[in-house]
Design a protein around this motif. Structure first.
Motif, PDB file in Angstrom:
ATOM      1  N   GLU A  25      24.478   2.878  59.918  1.00  0.00           N
ATOM      2  CA  GLU A  25      25.074   4.165  60.293  1.00  0.00           C
ATOM      3  C   GLU A  25      26.486   4.019  60.844  1.00  0.00           C
ATOM      4  OE1 GLU A  25      21.932   7.462  61.758  1.00  0.00           O
ATOM      5  OE2 GLU A  25      22.105   5.751  63.103  1.00  0.00           O
ATOM      6  N   VAL A  26      27.278   5.054  60.614  1.00  0.00           N
ATOM      7  CA  VAL A  26      28.503   5.289  61.371  1.00  0.00           C
ATOM      8  C   VAL A  26      28.318   6.636  62.068  1.00  0.00           C
ATOM      9  CG1 VAL A  26      30.043   3.925  59.918  1.00  0.00           C
ATOM     10  CG2 VAL A  26      29.607   6.327  59.339  1.00  0.00           C
ATOM     11  N   TYR A  27      29.112   6.881  63.112  1.00  0.00           N
ATOM     12  CA  TYR A  27      28.834   8.033  63.969  1.00  0.00           C
ATOM     13  C   TYR A  27      29.975   9.036  63.982  1.00  0.00           C
ATOM     14  CZ  TYR A  27      25.113   4.990  65.497  1.00  0.00           C
ATOM     15  OH  TYR A  27      24.013   4.168  65.502  1.00  0.00           O
ATOM     16  N   LEU A  28      29.588  10.310  63.852  1.00  0.00           N
ATOM     17  CA  LEU A  28      30.524  11.387  64.097  1.00  0.00           C
ATOM     18  C   LEU A  28      30.466  11.752  65.575  1.00  0.00           C
ATOM     19  CD1 LEU A  28      29.856  11.651  60.929  1.00  0.00           C
ATOM     20  CD2 LEU A  28      30.824  13.944  61.193  1.00  0.00           C
ATOM     21  N   SER A  29      31.456  12.497  66.029  1.00  0.00           N
ATOM     22  CA  SER A  29      31.554  12.814  67.452  1.00  0.00           C
ATOM     23  C   SER A  29      31.766  14.303  67.676  1.00  0.00           C
ATOM     24  CB  SER A  29      32.718  12.051  68.096  1.00  0.00           C
ATOM     25  OG  SER A  29      32.535  10.654  67.997  1.00  0.00           O
ATOM     26  N   VAL A  30      31.350  14.752  68.847  1.00  0.00           N
ATOM     27  CA  VAL A  30      31.721  16.080  69.326  1.00  0.00           C
ATOM     28  C   VAL A  30      32.705  15.887  70.475  1.00  0.00           C
ATOM     29  CG1 VAL A  30      29.630  17.260  68.609  1.00  0.00           C
ATOM     30  CG2 VAL A  30      29.689  16.147  70.832  1.00  0.00           C
ATOM     31  N   LEU A  31      33.640  16.819  70.598  1.00  0.00           N
ATOM     32  CA  LEU A  31      34.669  16.706  71.624  1.00  0.00           C
ATOM     33  C   LEU A  31      34.640  17.923  72.541  1.00  0.00           C
ATOM     34  CD1 LEU A  31      35.836  15.298  68.832  1.00  0.00           C
ATOM     35  CD2 LEU A  31      37.898  15.070  70.218  1.00  0.00           C
ATOM     36  N   PHE A  32      34.477  17.661  73.822  1.00  0.00           N
ATOM     37  CA  PHE A  32      34.594  18.697  74.839  1.00  0.00           C
ATOM     38  C   PHE A  32      35.881  18.432  75.625  1.00  0.00           C
ATOM     39  CE2 PHE A  32      29.967  18.764  74.202  1.00  0.00           C
ATOM     40  CZ  PHE A  32      29.711  20.128  74.157  1.00  0.00           C
ATOM     41  N   LYS A  33      36.802  19.382  75.578  1.00  0.00           N
ATOM     42  CA  LYS A  33      38.072  19.261  76.301  1.00  0.00           C
ATOM     43  C   LYS A  33      38.769  17.942  75.981  1.00  0.00           C
ATOM     44  CE  LYS A  33      36.437  22.241  80.049  1.00  0.00           C
ATOM     45  NZ  LYS A  33      36.090  22.358  81.481  1.00  0.00           N
ATOM     46  N   GLY A  34      38.711  17.555  74.718  1.00  0.00           N
ATOM     47  CA  GLY A  34      39.396  16.358  74.257  1.00  0.00           C
ATOM     48  C   GLY A  34      38.642  15.057  74.437  1.00  0.00           C
ATOM     49  N   GLN A  35      37.531  15.083  75.134  1.00  0.00           N
ATOM     50  CA  GLN A  35      36.724  13.883  75.351  1.00  0.00           C
ATOM     51  C   GLN A  35      35.689  13.765  74.240  1.00  0.00           C
ATOM     52  OE1 GLN A  35      36.868  11.389  77.822  1.00  0.00           O
ATOM     53  NE2 GLN A  35      35.329  10.424  76.498  1.00  0.00           N
ATOM     54  N   ALA A  36      35.701  12.629  73.524  1.00  0.00           N
ATOM     55  CA  ALA A  36      34.803  12.433  72.387  1.00  0.00           C
ATOM     56  C   ALA A  36      33.491  11.796  72.828  1.00  0.00           C
ATOM     57  CB  ALA A  36      35.474  11.559  71.335  1.00  0.00           C
ATOM     58  N   TYR A  37      32.410  12.296  72.249  1.00  0.00           N
ATOM     59  CA  TYR A  37      31.071  11.758  72.491  1.00  0.00           C
ATOM     60  C   TYR A  37      30.405  11.514  71.138  1.00  0.00           C
ATOM     61  CZ  TYR A  37      31.863  13.850  77.108  1.00  0.00           C
ATOM     62  OH  TYR A  37      32.394  14.206  78.332  1.00  0.00           O
ATOM     63  N   ARG A  38      30.036  10.269  70.872  1.00  0.00           N
ATOM     64  CA  ARG A  38      29.334   9.972  69.623  1.00  0.00           C
ATOM     65  C   ARG A  38      27.943  10.605  69.671  1.00  0.00           C
ATOM     66  NH1 ARG A  38      29.282   3.698  69.861  1.00  0.00           N
ATOM     67  NH2 ARG A  38      28.956   4.319  72.036  1.00  0.00           N
ATOM     68  N   GLU A  39      27.665  11.432  68.644  1.00  0.00           N
ATOM     69  CA  GLU A  39      26.369  12.106  68.658  1.00  0.00           C
ATOM     70  C   GLU A  39      25.238  11.091  68.522  1.00  0.00           C
ATOM     71  OE1 GLU A  39      25.976  14.869  65.437  1.00  0.00           O
ATOM     72  OE2 GLU A  39      26.307  13.363  63.893  1.00  0.00           O
ATOM     73  N   MET A  40      24.166  11.363  69.220  1.00  0.00           N
ATOM     74  CA  MET A  40      22.951  10.556  69.235  1.00  0.00           C
ATOM     75  C   MET A  40      23.133   9.210  69.950  1.00  0.00           C
ATOM     76  SD  MET A  40      21.672  13.008  67.595  1.00  0.00           S
ATOM     77  CE  MET A  40      19.939  12.573  67.458  1.00  0.00           C
ATOM     78  N   ILE A  41      24.373   8.916  70.382  1.00  0.00           N
ATOM     79  CA  ILE A  41      24.632   7.689  71.137  1.00  0.00           C
ATOM     80  C   ILE A  41      25.113   8.037  72.543  1.00  0.00           C
ATOM     81  CG2 ILE A  41      26.031   5.584  71.284  1.00  0.00           C
ATOM     82  CD1 ILE A  41      23.976   5.438  69.100  1.00  0.00           C
ATOM     83  N   ASP A  42      26.224   8.736  72.627  1.00  0.00           N
ATOM     84  CA  ASP A  42      26.797   9.108  73.923  1.00  0.00           C
ATOM     85  C   ASP A  42      26.267  10.444  74.436  1.00  0.00           C
ATOM     86  OD1 ASP A  42      28.451   6.832  73.754  1.00  0.00           O
ATOM     87  OD2 ASP A  42      29.934   7.955  72.591  1.00  0.00           O
ATOM     88  N   ILE A  43      25.729  11.246  73.534  1.00  0.00           N
ATOM     89  CA  ILE A  43      25.231  12.557  73.935  1.00  0.00           C
ATOM     90  C   ILE A  43      24.034  12.915  73.068  1.00  0.00           C
ATOM     91  CG2 ILE A  43      26.797  13.830  72.401  1.00  0.00           C
ATOM     92  CD1 ILE A  43      27.047  15.936  74.674  1.00  0.00           C
ATOM     93  N   SER A  44      22.957  13.340  73.708  1.00  0.00           N
ATOM     94  CA  SER A  44      21.748  13.738  72.989  1.00  0.00           C
ATOM     95  C   SER A  44      21.856  15.211  72.614  1.00  0.00           C
ATOM     96  CB  SER A  44      20.514  13.525  73.868  1.00  0.00           C
ATOM     97  OG  SER A  44      20.513  14.455  74.942  1.00  0.00           O
ATOM     98  N   PRO A  45      21.022  15.678  71.678  1.00  0.00           N
ATOM     99  CA  PRO A  45      21.046  17.107  71.361  1.00  0.00           C
ATOM    100  C   PRO A  45      20.806  17.991  72.590  1.00  0.00           C
ATOM    101  CG  PRO A  45      19.905  15.927  69.631  1.00  0.00           C
ATOM    102  CD  PRO A  45      20.177  14.925  70.717  1.00  0.00           C
ATOM    103  N   ALA A  46      19.853  17.635  73.439  1.00  0.00           N
ATOM    104  CA  ALA A  46      19.568  18.447  74.624  1.00  0.00           C
ATOM    105  C   ALA A  46      20.786  18.522  75.548  1.00  0.00           C
ATOM    106  CB  ALA A  46      18.372  17.878  75.376  1.00  0.00           C
ATOM    107  N   GLU A  47      21.440  17.379  75.768  1.00  0.00           N
ATOM    108  CA  GLU A  47      22.638  17.346  76.608  1.00  0.00           C
ATOM    109  C   GLU A  47      23.759  18.169  75.972  1.00  0.00           C
ATOM    110  OE1 GLU A  47      22.103  12.895  78.563  1.00  0.00           O
ATOM    111  OE2 GLU A  47      23.052  13.138  76.595  1.00  0.00           O
ATOM    112  N   PHE A  48      23.854  18.063  74.660  1.00  0.00           N
ATOM    113  CA  PHE A  48      24.905  18.780  73.947  1.00  0.00           C
ATOM    114  C   PHE A  48      24.753  20.292  74.090  1.00  0.00           C
ATOM    115  CE2 PHE A  48      25.800  21.123  70.016  1.00  0.00           C
ATOM    116  CZ  PHE A  48      27.185  21.060  70.026  1.00  0.00           C
ATOM    117  N   TYR A  49      23.556  20.813  73.847  1.00  0.00           N
ATOM    118  CA  TYR A  49      23.376  22.264  73.898  1.00  0.00           C
ATOM    119  C   TYR A  49      23.557  22.799  75.313  1.00  0.00           C
ATOM    120  CZ  TYR A  49      21.847  21.999  69.076  1.00  0.00           C
ATOM    121  OH  TYR A  49      21.821  21.777  67.722  1.00  0.00           O
ATOM    122  N   ALA A  50      23.130  22.027  76.304  1.00  0.00           N
ATOM    123  CA  ALA A  50      23.342  22.441  77.693  1.00  0.00           C
ATOM    124  C   ALA A  50      24.831  22.514  77.996  1.00  0.00           C
ATOM    125  CB  ALA A  50      22.642  21.474  78.640  1.00  0.00           C
TER     126      ALA A  50
END
Length: 285
Positions: A25-50
């Motif tokens: 696998e390679v990982y895509l990221s979500v960014l909150f206020k410019g801070q990147a979080y690799r999905e499923m590694i740095d941030i879980s779905p539950a943490e993301f939706y919250a």
């Protein structure tokens, strides 16, 4: 010849299938206020939706950098792989597939064969499993790529979202379509067409939207009774489980799995989204 299967995190392949078939696998990221979080590694779905509920602005998403992609392919080359079947989310919503093509000019001694899934989530994972099963059966790279392209053109998924505001803000759906959906207060049904997300239908209630998707699946199956299916959800597990029980009754010979949408896809579809995907291939997951 030693062939690897490489996908990205939006497929949400799951630990069991990833380990069983040794899928990379390679990982895509979500960014909150410019801070990147690799999905499923740095941030879980539950943490993301919250976090998404708490923020006033919609997060953005990013594909793996070309440097990250090169590093992954170099790693596979060092492990003795000569070829990589790279199966990524639709090229119409991400540039990850283009990275898989570009890396061939940057890493020598290993060949990356890019496959555009033209979709994402578990239907993308189905392609990975099929590729891995063919590798186990000693199929050639050309045979695997030919089969995957045929499978891409013959599997479907339909998505029900609560509204179109996330897709509109993220630029993954035309503004006109998003405006119509929001004005009518409907439950839009979406699908992928030529790699892009398009609105297929607009239904007044969630219950009617799910029934409409079931009707679309009846048309797709066209009398076939076997295959492999999935129910997907964006932080709506109980609703997904209930829907799964209903569709299992319709298709008792189809193997179904239930998966959660990853943060990157959840960014675009929004919390509460549900989806039904199907391939007529029997994958024996």
């Amino acid at each position: 010849m030693k062939i690897a299967v490489l996908t990205d995190s939006t497929a949400n392949i799951g630990d069991e299938l990833r380990k069983r078939y040794d899928i990379k696998e390679v990982y895509l990221s979500v960014l909150f206020k410019g801070q990147a979080y690799r999905e499923m590694i740095d941030i879980s779905p539950a943490e993301f939706y919250a976090r998404m509920r708490a923020e006033s602005e919609l997060p953005s998403t990013s594909q793996p950098s070309i440097g990250e992609y090169v590093d992954k392919v170099e790693e596979l080359k060092a492990a003795g792989y000569t070829d990589v079947i790279a199966i990524h989310l639709s090229s119409g919503i991400s540039g990850t597939y283009q990275n898989a093509i570009a890396v061939n000019d940057m890493v020598k001694g290993i060949r990356v064969h890019a496959v555009d899934s033209e979709i994402s989530l578990t239907p993308q994972a189905f392609l990975c499993v099929r590729a891995a099963q063919m590798i186990e059966a000693h199929a050639s790279v050309d045979e695997i790529v030919t089969e995957l392209k045929a499978m891409v053109g013959s599997q479907v998924a339909y998505f029900m979202v609560n509204d179109l505001k996330n897709l509109k803000k993220g630029g993954r759906l035309s503004g006109a379509q998003a405006f119509v959906g929001s004005m009518l207060q409907v439950k839009p049904i979406l699908h992928f067409v030529d790699t892009k997300i398009e609105a297929l239908d607009k239904v007044r209630t969630k219950k009617k939207a799910l029934k409409r998707i079931e009707e679309l699946m009846v048309d797709y199956m066209d009398g076939e009774t076997t295959g492999t299916g999935c129910i997907l959800h964006a932080n709506a597990e109980e609703e997904a489980k209930q829907w799964l029980q209903e569709v299992k009754e319709q298709y008792p010979e189809v193997q179904f799995i239930i998966h959660e949408m990853t943060p990157v896809i959840g960014t675009h579809l929004g919390e509460g989204a549900l989806a039904f995907g199907m391939t007529k291939r029997v994958l024996n997951l």
